[in-house]
Design a protein around this motif. Structure first.
Motif, PDB file in Angstrom:
ATOM      1  N   ILE A 128       0.857  -1.182   0.000  1.00 24.61           N
ATOM      2  CA  ILE A 128       0.000   0.000   0.000  1.00 24.61           C
ATOM      3  C   ILE A 128       0.893   1.231   0.000  1.00 24.61           C
ATOM      4  N   PRO A 129       0.957   1.968  -1.111  1.00 23.20           N
ATOM      5  CA  PRO A 129       1.796   3.171  -1.150  1.00 23.20           C
ATOM      6  C   PRO A 129       1.473   4.120   0.009  1.00 23.20           C
ATOM      7  N   GLU A 130       2.512   4.705   0.587  1.00 24.09           N
ATOM      8  CA  GLU A 130       2.431   5.634   1.714  1.00 24.09           C
ATOM      9  C   GLU A 130       2.130   4.942   3.046  1.00 24.09           C
ATOM     10  N   TYR A 131       1.906   3.622   3.011  1.00 20.63           N
ATOM     11  CA  TYR A 131       1.687   2.870   4.250  1.00 20.63           C
ATOM     12  C   TYR A 131       2.735   1.781   4.415  1.00 20.63           C
ATOM     13  N   GLY A 132       3.008   1.063   3.332  1.00 22.75           N
ATOM     14  CA  GLY A 132       3.962  -0.032   3.387  1.00 22.75           C
ATOM     15  C   GLY A 132       3.286  -1.359   3.099  1.00 22.75           C
ATOM     16  N   PHE A 133       3.899  -2.436   3.561  1.00 25.93           N
ATOM     17  CA  PHE A 133       3.329  -3.763   3.354  1.00 25.93           C
ATOM     18  C   PHE A 133       2.246  -4.037   4.393  1.00 25.93           C
ATOM     19  N   GLY A 134       1.145  -4.606   3.936  1.00 24.05           N
ATOM     20  CA  GLY A 134       0.065  -4.991   4.832  1.00 24.05           C
ATOM     21  C   GLY A 134      -0.262  -6.458   4.636  1.00 24.05           C
ATOM     22  N   VAL A 135      -0.452  -7.164   5.739  1.00 29.34           N
ATOM     23  CA  VAL A 135      -0.825  -8.576   5.685  1.00 29.34           C
ATOM     24  C   VAL A 135      -2.257  -8.692   6.198  1.00 29.34           C
ATOM     25  N   VAL A 136      -3.122  -9.277   5.396  1.00 28.79           N
ATOM     26  CA  VAL A 136      -4.528  -9.394   5.785  1.00 28.79           C
ATOM     27  C   VAL A 136      -4.645 -10.366   6.956  1.00 28.79           C
ATOM     28  N   ALA A 137      -5.038  -9.810   8.106  1.00 29.90           N
ATOM     29  CA  ALA A 137      -5.158 -10.609   9.325  1.00 29.90           C
ATOM     30  C   ALA A 137      -6.521 -10.446   9.972  1.00 29.90           C
ATOM     31  N   ASP A 138      -7.273  -9.434   9.517  1.00 32.58           N
ATOM     32  CA  ASP A 138      -8.502  -9.080  10.212  1.00 32.58           C
ATOM     33  C   ASP A 138      -9.639  -8.825   9.226  1.00 32.58           C
ATOM     34  N   THR A 139     -10.838  -8.746   9.771  1.00 33.51           N
ATOM     35  CA  THR A 139     -12.030  -8.423   8.988  1.00 33.51           C
ATOM     36  C   THR A 139     -12.785  -7.317   9.718  1.00 33.51           C
ATOM     37  N   GLY A 140     -13.864  -6.845   9.130  1.00 29.03           N
ATOM     38  CA  GLY A 140     -14.668  -5.810   9.772  1.00 29.03           C
ATOM     39  C   GLY A 140     -16.045  -5.761   9.147  1.00 29.03           C
ATOM     40  N   SER A 141     -17.039  -5.385   9.944  1.00 30.90           N
ATOM     41  CA  SER A 141     -18.418  -5.377   9.448  1.00 30.90           C
ATOM     42  C   SER A 141     -18.617  -4.399   8.296  1.00 30.90           C
ATOM     43  N   LYS A 142     -17.790  -3.340   8.261  1.00 28.01           N
ATOM     44  CA  LYS A 142     -17.909  -2.345   7.194  1.00 28.01           C
ATOM     45  C   LYS A 142     -16.840  -2.512   6.114  1.00 28.01           C
ATOM     46  N   ILE A 143     -15.992  -3.516   6.296  1.00 31.84           N
ATOM     47  CA  ILE A 143     -14.916  -3.748   5.325  1.00 31.84           C
ATOM     48  C   ILE A 143     -15.416  -4.762   4.306  1.00 31.84           C
ATOM     49  N   ILE A 144     -16.062  -4.236   3.278  1.00 35.92           N
ATOM     50  CA  ILE A 144     -16.702  -5.079   2.270  1.00 35.92           C
ATOM     51  C   ILE A 144     -16.236  -4.656   0.882  1.00 35.92           C
ATOM     52  N   GLY A 145     -15.983  -5.645   0.033  1.00 33.07           N
ATOM     53  CA  GLY A 145     -15.603  -5.363  -1.350  1.00 33.07           C
ATOM     54  C   GLY A 145     -14.228  -4.736  -1.455  1.00 33.07           C
ATOM     55  N   ASP A 146     -14.181  -3.536  -2.036  1.00 32.01           N
ATOM     56  CA  ASP A 146     -12.890  -2.898  -2.306  1.00 32.01           C
ATOM     57  C   ASP A 146     -12.426  -1.997  -1.162  1.00 32.01           C
ATOM     58  N   ARG A 147     -12.871  -2.263   0.053  1.00 35.26           N
ATOM     59  CA  ARG A 147     -12.441  -1.476   1.212  1.00 35.26           C
ATOM     60  C   ARG A 147     -11.414  -2.268   2.021  1.00 35.26           C
ATOM     61  N   ILE A 148     -10.400  -1.578   2.510  1.00 37.93           N
ATOM     62  CA  ILE A 148      -9.436  -2.184   3.430  1.00 37.93           C
ATOM     63  C   ILE A 148      -9.246  -1.238   4.610  1.00 37.93           C
TER      64      ILE A 148
END
Length: 205
Positions: A128-148
């Motif tokens: 993720i530019p300006e953030y760095g590397f992200g590893v998907v470890a979690d979910t969220g009720s509002k994190i749907i589709g193209d949201r991270i």
């Protein structure tokens, strides 16, 4: 007599330990004098601190690679913390700071993030530019589709360093649905990243 002998043995051991400690201290003092290092330098070597990249560091990392070789996804990215404002959990909650995958939240070279697992399965690695590397470890009720959702240590960090952005991210590796502390540690100890970390640290000195 047996008790006296035991005391003598203990005293001899104590003297030996004390002598060894003094000898080690003398060697350390001599080494510091000859090398020009300070005791703080030695402490940092023995007890390295977690490196947190600045925004400039992350931009340097972004420019150092050819990301076009990886699949690109357009996403809306927000930030979250382990706190009650994001998760509803307080520090005394038994699951505080624990992600859906079971690993603890982490902001590091490879940070934990939340995503829709039907898009990015658990264990997926994104850049993720300006953030760095992200590893998907979690979910969220509002994190749907193209949201991270990107993990930060504090609410202030969320607002000052990120907020809400729409941007392209790169899928470095698609996850297989699992993530462990060992897997996350292996990523953060990747040799090539340590070289990059050393370069960044030398630039700051």
């Amino acid at each position: 007599m047996r008790g006296v002998e035991d005391v003598r043995v203990i005293l001899l051991i104590a003297k030996g330990v004390a002598f060894t400690g003094l000898f080690a201290a003398a060697l350390l003092s001599t080494y510091l004098l000859l090398s020009g290092l300070s005791i703080n330098d030695v402490s940092k070597w023995l007890f390295p601190e977690q490196v947190v990249f600045s925004k400039e560091d992350r931009l340097t990392l972004a420019k150092s690679q050819d990301w076009s070789q990886y699949p690109v996804h357009r996403v809306t990215a927000t930030g979250y913390t382990a706190g009650e404002e994001s998760t509803g959990k307080t520090p005394d909650h038994p699951a505080y700071g624990i992600t859906f995958s079971g690993v603890k939240v982490k902001r590091d070279l490879y940070s934990t993030i939340a995503a829709d697992t039907s898009v990015f399965p658990i264990g997926s690695v994104l850049f993720i530019p300006e953030y760095g590397f992200g590893v998907v470890a979690d979910t969220g009720s509002k994190i749907i589709g193209d949201r991270i959702d990107l993990y930060y240590d504090t609410v202030q960090d969320v607002y000052t360093e990120w907020g809400k952005k729409k941007l392209d991210v790169y899928l470095i590796q698609k996850g297989e649905g699992t993530l462990t502390e060992e897997m996350l540690q292996t990523l953060n100890e990747e040799e090539s990243m340590q070289v990059f970390r050393q370069e960044l640290m030398s630039e700051k000195e």
